[in-house]
Design an enzyme around this catalytic site. Structure first.
Site, short mmCIF file in Angstrom:
data_model
loop_
_atom_site.label_atom_id
_atom_site.label_comp_id
_atom_site.label_asym_id
_atom_site.label_seq_id
_atom_site.Cartn_x
_atom_site.Cartn_y
_atom_site.Cartn_z
N SER A 156 45.32 60.56 44.00
CA SER A 156 44.56 59.32 44.02
C SER A 156 45.43 58.15 44.53
CB SER A 156 43.99 59.03 42.63
OG SER A 156 42.88 58.17 42.72
N LYS A 208 26.03 37.85 33.88
CA LYS A 208 27.32 37.36 33.38
C LYS A 208 27.92 38.31 32.34
CE LYS A 208 30.67 34.48 33.31
NZ LYS A 208 31.57 34.43 34.47
#
Length: 358
Positions: A156, A208
C-alpha cells in the site's frame, strides 16, 4: 604533658586547606553546571532557529560497510507505519527525518546513490505522497539514483513510496501490492441506545456531522455515502497515477534492463496483496533479490565499482531534554528505548491493508 611546639597551628592549617578545597570543588561544579545549562539553552535556541529555516533534525553518519572506497552509498530506512505524528520532543516526524537524510545525501558529493530500505505496511495518504515526491525530487535535483529494496512487507503506502525510485528490488516472499485506499470509522449508536444515551447535535449544514458514529444508520443520507466514495475514488485514482508515472519513468531510465507494467496491471490494483515473485511478473518491481542485490544495482546505476555503505541516524543532545522538562508538568515523561508505532485514527484516509485499520 608537653606538646611539640607548633602542632596545633599546623593541624588547623591542614583543616582549613580541606575546607577551601571542598569549597572550590562546589564552586567549580556550580560553574560547570551553569555553563552546561546555558550552552544547552543556547544550543536549543540555535536548533529552534535552524528548524524554522527548514534545517530539520540533526543527523550523524554511521558506517555500515567499509570497503575502503572513495565513494559512498547511503541507506535510508522506511520502517513501520507511515505517519505524520511527531517522533521526538523536537517536533519532527517521519517525513522530516527522511527528507533530512535525503538532503544530507544530496549535499555529500561522495554519496553517489541511495538505497531506500522499506519494511512498511503503508500509512497516511498525505505522508506517503510527501515521501514519494521527496524521492522523485531528490533524483531530479542531484542526479543520484535511488534503489528501493523491499524486505518483509512494502504494501500500500509502502509501495506508493517505492515507485518513486529508479529501481525496485524485492525478495520473492516480500508482501507487496495492496494498491488501494481505505477509510474506516465506528458506529456506536446501537450501544448508546442500550445504555439510554441519546445524542443531540446542532450543526450548520446537512453534512457537518459526516462520519459521526453517534447517528443511527437510517439517518445517514445516501448522498453522504456517495460523497465519501467519490473521495475514496479520487485518492485511488491518484494512487494508480503515481504507480503508472513512477514505473514508466523508471522503465524509460533503465531501458532495456528495467521491467514495465503488464498491460492489465490495473486489474491487480484492487487492494490485493501479492508476493515479490508475483510483483516481478507483473512489472511492479524490477528485480528479485535482497539488500546485497540492491547494493550491486546502486553501484551499477551510479557508474562506480565500489563504495562504503553508510546511514544517517538521529543525533540527540543535551538540548533535546528541555522540551521533556516542559511537558513534565502535564504528563509523565517516559523513556523508552524501543519504537512506539503511531495510533491509527478513525475517519482518516490510509494506504493500508484493511486488517491494520481499526
Amino acid at each position: 604533658m608537653i606538646r611539640p611546639t607548633g602542632t596545633p597551628a599546623s593541624g588547623g592549617r591542614r583543616r582549613r586547606g580541606w575546607v577551601w578545597l571542598i569549597v572550590l570543588a562546589f564552586v567549580g561544579f556550580g560553574l560547570w553546571a551553569t555553563w552546561t545549562l546555558v550552552s544547552g539553552l543556547l544550543h536549543l535556541e540555535s536548533v529552534s532557529m535552524a528548524a524554522a529555516r527548514g534545517g530539520g533534525p540533526r543527523l550523524e553518519e554511521v558506517l555500515l560497510e567499509d570497503h575502503d572506497a572513495a565513494w559512498k552509498v547511503a541507506v535510508v530506512d522506511l520502517e513501520g507505519i507511515i505517519s505524520s505524528d511527531f517522533m521526538d520532543p523536537m517536533g519532527y516526524d517521519l517525513v522530516d527525518l527522511i527528507r533530512a537524510q535525503l538532503k544530507r545525501a544530496g549535499e555529500d558529493h561522495r554519496v553517489r546513490a541511495v538505497i531506500l530500505r522499506i519494511n512498511s505496511p503503508g500509512g497516511e495518504v498525505i505522508a506517503s505522497d510527501e515521501l514519494y515526491r521527496a524521492i522523485r525530487r531528490f533524483q531530479e535535483e542531484h542526479d543520484k539514483p535511488v534503489v528501493a529494496v523491499m524486505e518483509n512487507v512494502a504494501a500500500s503506502g509502502g509501495y506508493y513510496v517505492a515507485v518513486g525510485s529508479r529501481w525496485i528490488v524485492a525478495n520473492e516472499m516480500t508482501l507487496t501490492g495492496s494498491i488501494g485506499v481505505i477509510l474506516s470509522t465506528w458506529n456506536y449508536r446501537g450501544l448508546m441506545d442500550k445504555v439510554g444515551i441519546r445524542p443531540y447535535t446542532y450543526k450548520s449544514g446537512r453534512f457537518k456531522d459526516m462520519l459521526s458514529g453517534a447517528r443511527d444508520p437510517s439517518e445517514i443520507p445516501p448522498e453522504e455515502r456517495e460523497m465519501l466514495q467519490a473521495l475514496i475514488d479520487e485518492v485511488f485514482d491518484r494512487f494508480k497515477e503515481v504507480v503508472a508515472e513512477g514505473r514508466n519513468a523508471a522503465a524509460e531510465a533503465n531501458d532495456p534492463e528495467g521491467r514495465r507494467l503488464v498491460e492489465n496491471w490495473e486489474d491487480y490494483a484492487d487492494g490485493r496483496v501479492f508476493s515479490g515473485a508475483e510483483a516481478y511478473r507483473l512489472g511492479f518491481v524490477d528485480e528479485l533479490g535482497n539488500f546485497e542485490t540492491a547494493r550491486e544495482r546502486a553501484l551499477a546505476l551510479a557508474g562506480i565499482e565500489d563504495a562504503n555503505v553508510v546511514r544517517y541516524q538521529r543525533r540527540l543532545t543535551f538540548a533535546d531534554l528541555f522540551p521533556l522538562f516542559g511537558r513534565a508538568r502535564v504528563e509523565p515523561v517516559r523513556v523508552d528505548l524501543g519504537v512506539e508505532l503511531p495510533k491509527l485514527r478513525t475517519g482518516h484516509l490510509y494506504f493500508l491493508p484493511p486488517a491494520l485499520v481499526p
